[in-house]
Design a protein around this motif. Sequence first.
Motif, PDB file in Angstrom:
ATOM      1  N   GLY A  38       0.815  -1.218   0.000  1.00 17.94           N
ATOM      2  CA  GLY A  38       0.000   0.000   0.000  1.00 17.94           C
ATOM      3  C   GLY A  38       0.847   1.266   0.000  1.00 17.94           C
ATOM      4  N   GLN A  39       2.167   1.137  -0.285  1.00 17.94           N
ATOM      5  CA  GLN A  39       3.002   2.355  -0.380  1.00 17.94           C
ATOM      6  C   GLN A  39       2.409   3.307  -1.424  1.00 17.94           C
ATOM      7  N   HIS A  40       2.049   2.761  -2.583  1.00 18.79           N
ATOM      8  CA  HIS A  40       1.253   3.531  -3.545  1.00 18.79           C
ATOM      9  C   HIS A  40      -0.170   2.994  -3.503  1.00 18.79           C
ATOM     10  N   TYR A  41      -1.137   3.897  -3.589  1.00 23.82           N
ATOM     11  CA  TYR A  41      -2.534   3.510  -3.336  1.00 23.82           C
ATOM     12  C   TYR A  41      -3.519   4.145  -4.311  1.00 23.82           C
ATOM     13  N   ASP A  42      -3.148   5.284  -4.931  1.00 23.84           N
ATOM     14  CA  ASP A  42      -4.055   5.888  -5.921  1.00 23.84           C
ATOM     15  C   ASP A  42      -4.266   4.908  -7.071  1.00 23.84           C
ATOM     16  N   ASP A  43      -5.450   4.953  -7.680  1.00 23.32           N
ATOM     17  CA  ASP A  43      -5.684   4.059  -8.808  1.00 23.32           C
ATOM     18  C   ASP A  43      -4.638   4.291  -9.904  1.00 23.32           C
ATOM     19  N   ALA A  44      -4.302   5.554 -10.140  1.00 24.29           N
ATOM     20  CA  ALA A  44      -3.349   5.867 -11.225  1.00 24.29           C
ATOM     21  C   ALA A  44      -1.940   5.360 -10.914  1.00 24.29           C
ATOM     22  N   MET A  45      -1.625   5.145  -9.630  1.00 25.02           N
ATOM     23  CA  MET A  45      -0.273   4.715  -9.254  1.00 25.02           C
ATOM     24  C   MET A  45      -0.206   3.219  -8.957  1.00 25.02           C
ATOM     25  N   SER A  46      -1.388   2.576  -8.830  1.00 29.78           N
ATOM     26  CA  SER A  46      -1.389   1.176  -8.420  1.00 29.78           C
ATOM     27  C   SER A  46      -2.462   0.355  -9.142  1.00 29.78           C
ATOM     28  N   GLY A  65       0.195   3.344   3.160  1.00 29.53           N
ATOM     29  CA  GLY A  65       0.059   4.718   2.683  1.00 29.53           C
ATOM     30  C   GLY A  65       1.351   5.508   2.750  1.00 29.53           C
ATOM     31  N   SER A  66       1.218   6.843   2.661  1.00 35.31           N
ATOM     32  CA  SER A  66       2.391   7.713   2.614  1.00 35.31           C
ATOM     33  C   SER A  66       2.876   8.070   4.012  1.00 35.31           C
ATOM     34  N   GLY A  67       4.108   8.558   4.091  1.00 27.98           N
ATOM     35  CA  GLY A  67       4.682   8.985   5.373  1.00 27.98           C
ATOM     36  C   GLY A  67       6.146   9.254   5.169  1.00 27.98           C
ATOM     37  N   SER A  68       6.837   9.613   6.244  1.00 22.89           N
ATOM     38  CA  SER A  68       8.286   9.787   6.129  1.00 22.89           C
ATOM     39  C   SER A  68       8.890   8.408   5.839  1.00 22.89           C
ATOM     40  N   HIS A  69      10.156   8.389   5.457  1.00 23.03           N
ATOM     41  CA  HIS A  69      10.783   7.100   5.142  1.00 23.03           C
ATOM     42  C   HIS A  69      10.755   6.177   6.349  1.00 23.03           C
ATOM     43  N   ALA A  70      11.072   6.726   7.521  1.00 23.09           N
ATOM     44  CA  ALA A  70      11.092   5.889   8.730  1.00 23.09           C
ATOM     45  C   ALA A  70       9.694   5.370   9.040  1.00 23.09           C
ATOM     46  N   ASP A  97      13.894  -1.318  -5.597  1.00 24.56           N
ATOM     47  CA  ASP A  97      14.657  -0.547  -4.607  1.00 24.56           C
ATOM     48  C   ASP A  97      13.806   0.452  -3.833  1.00 24.56           C
ATOM     49  N   VAL A  98      12.507   0.204  -3.731  1.00 27.70           N
ATOM     50  CA  VAL A  98      11.663   1.169  -3.010  1.00 27.70           C
ATOM     51  C   VAL A  98      11.644   0.825  -1.514  1.00 27.70           C
ATOM     52  N   ASN A  99      11.022   1.665  -0.720  1.00 27.34           N
ATOM     53  CA  ASN A  99      11.002   1.417   0.725  1.00 27.34           C
ATOM     54  C   ASN A  99      10.368   0.067   1.055  1.00 27.34           C
ATOM     55  N   SER A 100       9.356  -0.332   0.289  1.00 27.79           N
ATOM     56  CA  SER A 100       8.692  -1.626   0.519  1.00 27.79           C
ATOM     57  C   SER A 100       9.676  -2.786   0.347  1.00 27.79           C
ATOM     58  N   PRO A 130      17.557   7.760  -1.649  1.00 31.83           N
ATOM     59  CA  PRO A 130      16.969   6.745  -0.766  1.00 31.83           C
ATOM     60  C   PRO A 130      17.027   5.347  -1.383  1.00 31.83           C
ATOM     61  N   GLU A 131      16.906   5.291  -2.701  1.00 32.07           N
ATOM     62  CA  GLU A 131      16.904   3.974  -3.367  1.00 32.07           C
ATOM     63  C   GLU A 131      18.260   3.280  -3.244  1.00 32.07           C
ATOM     64  N   GLU A 132      19.363   4.066  -3.222  1.00 29.98           N
ATOM     65  CA  GLU A 132      20.696   3.445  -3.109  1.00 29.98           C
ATOM     66  C   GLU A 132      20.831   2.775  -1.736  1.00 29.98           C
ATOM     67  N   LEU A 205       9.430  13.383 -13.968  1.00 29.06           N
ATOM     68  CA  LEU A 205      10.299  13.961 -12.931  1.00 29.06           C
ATOM     69  C   LEU A 205       9.693  13.679 -11.561  1.00 29.06           C
ATOM     70  N   HIS A 206      10.406  12.996 -10.720  1.00 29.55           N
ATOM     71  CA  HIS A 206       9.887  12.834  -9.358  1.00 29.55           C
ATOM     72  C   HIS A 206      10.968  12.631  -8.305  1.00 29.55           C
ATOM     73  N   ARG A 207      12.244  12.539  -8.723  1.00 26.36           N
ATOM     74  CA  ARG A 207      13.316  12.366  -7.724  1.00 26.36           C
ATOM     75  C   ARG A 207      13.303  13.542  -6.761  1.00 26.36           C
ATOM     76  N   VAL A 237       2.402  13.726 -14.742  1.00 33.73           N
ATOM     77  CA  VAL A 237       3.005  14.234 -13.503  1.00 33.73           C
ATOM     78  C   VAL A 237       2.693  13.362 -12.286  1.00 33.73           C
ATOM     79  N   HIS A 238       3.730  12.940 -11.605  1.00 34.43           N
ATOM     80  CA  HIS A 238       3.634  12.221 -10.326  1.00 34.43           C
ATOM     81  C   HIS A 238       2.900  13.128  -9.329  1.00 34.43           C
ATOM     82  N   PRO A 239       2.044  12.563  -8.456  1.00 31.67           N
ATOM     83  CA  PRO A 239       1.260  13.415  -7.548  1.00 31.67           C
ATOM     84  C   PRO A 239       2.101  14.335  -6.668  1.00 31.67           C
ATOM     85  N   ARG A 240       3.250  13.855  -6.210  1.00 32.22           N
ATOM     86  CA  ARG A 240       4.088  14.710  -5.350  1.00 32.22           C
ATOM     87  C   ARG A 240       4.677  15.860  -6.164  1.00 32.22           C
ATOM     88  N   THR A 241       5.064  15.558  -7.385  1.00 34.18           N
ATOM     89  CA  THR A 241       5.621  16.602  -8.266  1.00 34.18           C
ATOM     90  C   THR A 241       4.556  17.663  -8.535  1.00 34.18           C
TER      91      THR A 241
END
Length: 367
Positions: A38-46, A65-70, A97-100, A130-132, A205-207, A237-241
């Motif tokens: 559930g890291q990504h949850y919008d229909d367009a992202m998942s 859902g979303s949150g800080s990395h920790a 290489d995502v947080n999940s 973060p991915e590295e 663009l979303h980095r 466009v990515h939602p955060r961007t």
Amino acid sequence: MRILIVAGARPNFMKVAPIMRALQQYQRNVQLRLVHTGQHYDDAMSGSFFRDLGMPEPDVNLEVGSGSHAQQTATIMQRLEPVLLEFAPQLVIVVGDVNSTLAAALTAKKLNIRVAHVEAGLRSFDMTMPEEINRLCTDAIADDLFTTDRLADANLIRQGVPADHIYFVGNVMIDSLLACCNIAASAAYPKRVGLESRKYATLTLHRPSNVESAEKFEELLGALAEVATNIPIVFPVHPRTRQRIKDFGLQPFFVDRPGQTGIWMTNPLGYVEFLSLNASARLALTDSGGIQEETTILGVPCVTLRENTERPITITEGTNHLGGTSRNSILEAVTVALNRPEGDHRIPEKWDGKAAQRIAEIIVGRL
Ligand code: UD1
């Protein structure tokens, strides 16, 4: 054998789909369970990716859902642990290489469950990404490391991974791309929005390093607007961007219609629509990892809007050019990319649509 496979964010889904299909052929021996963090949850992202890729509904959705990395990493770990205890898999497969990816690998390994990492060994050597960090930590604890190219094998060996834990199998992302190419062609997204084949560029663009600083984001858009005076740019466009464009007041950089001189923004596209858009593009501009690989196979010149890449094979063999993030370096790379002779690239070894089959054979062969 009970196998649990984990998907969490947009770039995971096209990697998980072919692995699931390949493992489902061994139904008599393999009981497979899909967990969506559930890291990504919008229909367009998942959701739209599940439909496009013909994936089954996840057996479990952790709905983190979303949150800080920790927060995100910790919540995935807390919610995945009971699922692992109940299903008791002999193997957990994580991809990318995502947080999940890291959260699931860590949770499984602490329960002494074998972990397989698909797309292991990629390195940008940029510890601000973060991915590295996710890649390094996941590879350090994984038992089976499936790689996309021989440089990844070398990176793992240098990191002290025993050679007999490393399997060069090819690129599962390309399995999905090749499986969906025909559907993408008939989806004809560019035509639907009035774009002529090879007469536009795509942009993603979303980095965080590109879009979280107003100054950097503005510099990038300034350079891209110059590129767009020659070739119109389409920007899903990515939602955060999108949020940052609003926060930083960058709306004046955009035009209203696709194909108009300038940069046109649209909502994030589904897998098949985006593939059809990229396949007919004259040029791709991106800071994504996966798009560097996809354009290499599609033969579309790509300019990566970053200072480094964890996928150098897309430069040495494919159509990728490192454009950096400053105006001059971007304009220079775009000129070089637009002038590269057609057909002047190779398909990397084992990027042939059979990577997931190789993975399944290795996993099941161990039974
Ligand atoms: C994540 C991955 C990144 C990958 C990218 C692809 C990590 C560290 N990063 O970054 O490697 O390239 O996915 O998209 O795992 N949001 C929505 N809807 C969603 C999901 C997210 O609106 O369905 C917004 C929220 O504002 C959220 C933000 O996007 O806070 C960031 O989402 P997150 O998953 O944390 O990271 P991405 O930037 O998407």
